[in-house]
Write a protein that holds these residues in place. Structure first.
Motif, mmCIF file in Angstrom:
data_model
loop_
_atom_site.group_PDB
_atom_site.id
_atom_site.type_symbol
_atom_site.label_atom_id
_atom_site.label_comp_id
_atom_site.label_asym_id
_atom_site.label_seq_id
_atom_site.Cartn_x
_atom_site.Cartn_y
_atom_site.Cartn_z
ATOM 1 N N ASN A 272 0.822 -1.208 0.000
ATOM 2 C CA ASN A 272 0.000 0.000 0.000
ATOM 3 C C ASN A 272 0.856 1.258 0.000
ATOM 4 O OD1 ASN A 272 -2.945 -0.394 -0.040
ATOM 5 N ND2 ASN A 272 -2.591 -1.689 1.750
ATOM 6 N N ILE A 273 1.960 1.218 0.751
ATOM 7 C CA ILE A 273 2.842 2.387 0.806
ATOM 8 C C ILE A 273 3.479 2.650 -0.550
ATOM 9 C CG2 ILE A 273 5.027 3.235 1.746
ATOM 10 C CD1 ILE A 273 4.213 1.940 4.415
ATOM 11 N N ILE A 274 4.008 1.599 -1.190
ATOM 12 C CA ILE A 274 4.669 1.834 -2.475
ATOM 13 C C ILE A 274 3.651 2.188 -3.562
ATOM 14 C CG2 ILE A 274 6.676 0.424 -1.903
ATOM 15 C CD1 ILE A 274 5.565 -1.792 -3.654
ATOM 16 N N LYS A 275 2.414 1.700 -3.413
ATOM 17 C CA LYS A 275 1.374 2.122 -4.362
ATOM 18 C C LYS A 275 1.159 3.627 -4.269
ATOM 19 C CE LYS A 275 -2.994 1.506 -3.497
ATOM 20 N NZ LYS A 275 -4.369 0.949 -3.312
ATOM 21 N N GLY A 276 1.210 4.156 -3.038
ATOM 22 C CA GLY A 276 1.006 5.583 -2.832
ATOM 23 C C GLY A 276 2.119 6.449 -3.384
ATOM 24 N N HIS A 407 8.162 -27.766 -14.775
ATOM 25 C CA HIS A 407 7.708 -27.398 -13.436
ATOM 26 C C HIS A 407 8.034 -25.934 -13.148
ATOM 27 C CE1 HIS A 407 6.857 -31.589 -12.276
ATOM 28 N NE2 HIS A 407 7.941 -31.894 -12.978
ATOM 29 N N ASN A 408 7.055 -25.210 -12.622
ATOM 30 C CA ASN A 408 7.254 -23.797 -12.307
ATOM 31 C C ASN A 408 8.357 -23.617 -11.271
ATOM 32 O OD1 ASN A 408 4.974 -23.590 -13.886
ATOM 33 N ND2 ASN A 408 3.854 -22.298 -12.460
ATOM 34 N N SER A 409 9.225 -22.633 -11.483
ATOM 35 C CA SER A 409 10.270 -22.379 -10.499
ATOM 36 C C SER A 409 10.285 -20.928 -10.024
ATOM 37 C CB SER A 409 11.650 -22.771 -11.052
ATOM 38 O OG SER A 409 11.935 -22.070 -12.240
ATOM 39 N N VAL A 410 10.296 -19.960 -10.940
ATOM 40 C CA VAL A 410 10.354 -18.543 -10.571
ATOM 41 C C VAL A 410 9.356 -17.782 -11.443
ATOM 42 C CG1 VAL A 410 11.815 -16.481 -10.439
ATOM 43 C CG2 VAL A 410 12.796 -18.731 -9.947
ATOM 44 N N TYR A 411 8.640 -16.844 -10.827
ATOM 45 C CA TYR A 411 7.714 -16.019 -11.610
ATOM 46 C C TYR A 411 8.183 -14.572 -11.621
ATOM 47 C CZ TYR A 411 5.692 -14.513 -7.118
ATOM 48 O OH TYR A 411 5.513 -13.999 -5.856
ATOM 49 N N ALA A 412 7.812 -13.868 -12.682
ATOM 50 C CA ALA A 412 8.079 -12.438 -12.804
ATOM 51 C C ALA A 412 6.779 -11.741 -13.172
ATOM 52 C CB ALA A 412 9.136 -12.173 -13.875
ATOM 53 N N THR A 413 6.462 -10.683 -12.441
ATOM 54 C CA THR A 413 5.231 -9.938 -12.687
ATOM 55 C C THR A 413 5.532 -8.442 -12.692
ATOM 56 O OG1 THR A 413 4.715 -9.886 -10.314
ATOM 57 C CG2 THR A 413 3.759 -11.675 -11.611
ATOM 58 N N ALA A 414 4.685 -7.686 -13.389
ATOM 59 C CA ALA A 414 4.813 -6.229 -13.440
ATOM 60 C C ALA A 414 3.448 -5.619 -13.146
ATOM 61 C CB ALA A 414 5.322 -5.787 -14.806
ATOM 62 N N TRP A 415 3.457 -4.486 -12.393
ATOM 63 C CA TRP A 415 2.209 -3.911 -11.900
ATOM 64 C C TRP A 415 2.245 -2.387 -11.940
ATOM 65 C CZ3 TRP A 415 -1.397 -7.571 -10.535
ATOM 66 C CH2 TRP A 415 -0.915 -8.871 -10.328
ATOM 67 N N VAL A 416 1.054 -1.797 -12.041
ATOM 68 C CA VAL A 416 0.881 -0.355 -11.828
ATOM 69 C C VAL A 416 -0.325 -0.179 -10.925
ATOM 70 C CG1 VAL A 416 1.897 0.345 -14.027
ATOM 71 C CG2 VAL A 416 -0.556 -0.137 -13.909
ATOM 72 N N PRO A 417 -0.357 0.913 -10.148
ATOM 73 C CA PRO A 417 -1.556 1.189 -9.334
ATOM 74 C C PRO A 417 -2.772 1.397 -10.233
ATOM 75 C CG PRO A 417 0.308 2.536 -8.621
ATOM 76 C CD PRO A 417 0.709 1.916 -9.919
ATOM 77 N N ASN A 418 -3.926 0.928 -9.787
ATOM 78 C CA ASN A 418 -5.164 1.181 -10.535
ATOM 79 C C ASN A 418 -5.334 2.665 -10.768
ATOM 80 O OD1 ASN A 418 -5.681 -1.538 -10.495
ATOM 81 N ND2 ASN A 418 -7.275 -1.444 -8.933
ATOM 82 N N GLY A 419 -5.703 3.030 -11.994
ATOM 83 C CA GLY A 419 -5.932 4.428 -12.305
ATOM 84 C C GLY A 419 -4.653 5.235 -12.396
ATOM 85 N N TYR A 420 -3.546 4.554 -12.656
ATOM 86 C CA TYR A 420 -2.253 5.256 -12.727
ATOM 87 C C TYR A 420 -2.307 6.378 -13.760
ATOM 88 C CZ TYR A 420 2.602 6.311 -13.777
ATOM 89 O OH TYR A 420 3.781 6.962 -13.977
#
Length: 422
Positions: A272-276, A407-420
């Motif tokens: 939540n803090i880093i989203k802000g 077999h799954n080992s490591v995942y990578a994801t990317a995100w932005v805050p909603n309404g960025y």
């Protein structure tokens, strides 16, 4: 069970099963493959939790005859799980356990050169570096100033590659600030130089690529101080003023194998803090296994055993059994296993959650996932071509997943805050 797929190991049982051990060995007579070893580990854990010391010792005795630190992958993995169970038991029954599991774990401090070789050994870390750097390079296009908040355990090993690419940017390189916490989780790998020295070396490298560079520290309390004070201290510093954030710079937040070390009650607070902070992008990379705070001991054994065979099996494909490099790498995994199995409560700092659960958490908090571009996928595939043929990659919605033999080992994801809003 995944362990049933790993039946290349057939270790003869050359013992007469004691009465109390009959249940544990039922269905495993004749040989011990991965599935049978897993069953024994679960019986041992159950015996410990029910205070049946006799049965626990008998199961450990059988496992002790199967385990080998220099054997095949199943035997090597078993030796670390057995060590973890003995460690757990010895704290409850200090005079009851009498097994020789070798010397106590002693972690060696690596030089930067050795750390580079460690990271390059298998694509466990480089997969996340590659996917993240490619996504970051794309998202900061057009910016002349970039600020990365870096939460990771590999001492900025990710950034030379990005600096090199930025130095070749057609419109010229941006200035680059990287901010890291002053302390890190107490987990391998361990380095024999200070963060300041790492920053100096990075600055020298950046200068050679004509990139204006600065490494900054978030001063936080030591993790060894009062319970949770480290997280409270760190979270209190994640604000615009302390981070010296500027409106004209692209803010990137990079979390590589980091969120798992936050106590459960701090994970949502951190996010939540880093989203802000309204970052351009948030990258989260971690191991794709469910070993979170609420997992029972039995679940942690099952999930851990069926997951952590991956690095043991992959190392088998190109390093001899007696390789010191292999033994040291496996010892770091053993360090993880001992924490996962041997400890509870605040002493257990390994709190992995799989990619699906992480995605649910991010969506609930108010983040939207961002797909990795074709160029990112291409670069990751080129990276994997440098390693054994068992490594692969799959795309799961917007997530990239490193696989070993499917077999799954490591995942990578990317995100932005909603309404960025840019």
């Amino acid at each position: 069970m995944e362990a049933e797929l790993r039946s290349n190991t057939s270790t003869p049982i050359s013992v007469q099963s004691p009465g109390l051990l009959g249940t544990a060995l039922r269905g495993c007579l004749g040989s011990l493959d991965g599935a049978c070893i897993e069953k024994l580990l679960l019986h041992c854990a159950s015996a410990l939790e029910s205070n049946d010391v006799t049965l626990a010792q008998q199961v450990m005795w059988v496992l002790n005859n199967v385990a080998s630190a220099l054997g095949d992958p199943n035997q090597r993995l078993t030796s670390w799980f057995l060590r973890a169970l003995i460690s757990r038991a010895s704290r409850v029954y200090p005079t009851s356990m009498n097994f020789n599991t070798g010397n106590a774990l002693q972690r060696r401090l690596m030089s930067i050169t050795e750390l580079v070789a460690y990271v390059d050994l298998i694509p466990w870390h480089r997969f996340g570096f590659c996917a993240s750097n490619s996504a970051i390079f794309r998202i900061i296009e057009g910016y002349s100033k970039v600020h990365i908040l870096d939460f990771s355990i590999t001492y900025c090993m990710q950034w030379p590659t990005l600096v090199d690419v930025l130095g070749k940017r057609p419109e010229g390189p941006p200035s680059l600030r990287i901010t890291v916490p002053s302390v890190r989780p107490p987990v391998p790998p361990f380095l024999n130089v200070s963060s300041e020295e790492v920053g100096l070396r990075l600055a020298n490298f950046a200068r050679s690529r004509d990139v204006l560079f600065e490494l900054r520290m978030i001063e936080a309390d030591s993790p060894s101080s009062v319970k949770n004070s480290y997280c409270n201290s760190l979270l209190s510093k994640l604000n615009i003023l302390d981070l010296d954030l500027m409106d004209d710079e692209a803010l990137v937040i990079n979390c590589q194998n980091w969120i798992r070390y936050l106590p459960e009650e701090h994970k949502d607070a951190f996010l939540n803090i880093i989203k802000g902070l309204n970052p351009r992008i948030i990258i989260i990379v971690d191991e794709d296994c469910d070993l979170n705070s609420s997992s029972s001991l039995a679940a942690r054994i099952t999930n851990g055993f069926n997951y952590l065979w991956i690095p043991f099996d992959s190392l088998e494909t190109f390093l001899p059994k007696e390789s010191s490099q292999r033994i040291e790498y496996e010892a770091d995994i053993g360090y993880k296993i001992e924490n996962i199995i041997g400890f509870e409560g605040s002493q257990r700092i390994e709190r992995l959650e799989c990619g699906i659960k992480l995605s649910q958490r991010m969506n609930n908090i108010g983040f939207s996932s961002v797909a990795f571009g074709e160029e990112s996928v291409k670069e990751v595939k080129e990276l994997l071509d440098e390693h054994a043929s068992g490594w692969g990659m799959k795309q799961d919605n917007d997530m990239l997943v490193l696989t070993w033999k499917g077999h799954n080992s490591v995942y990578a994801t990317a995100w932005v805050p909603n309404g960025y809003e840019d």
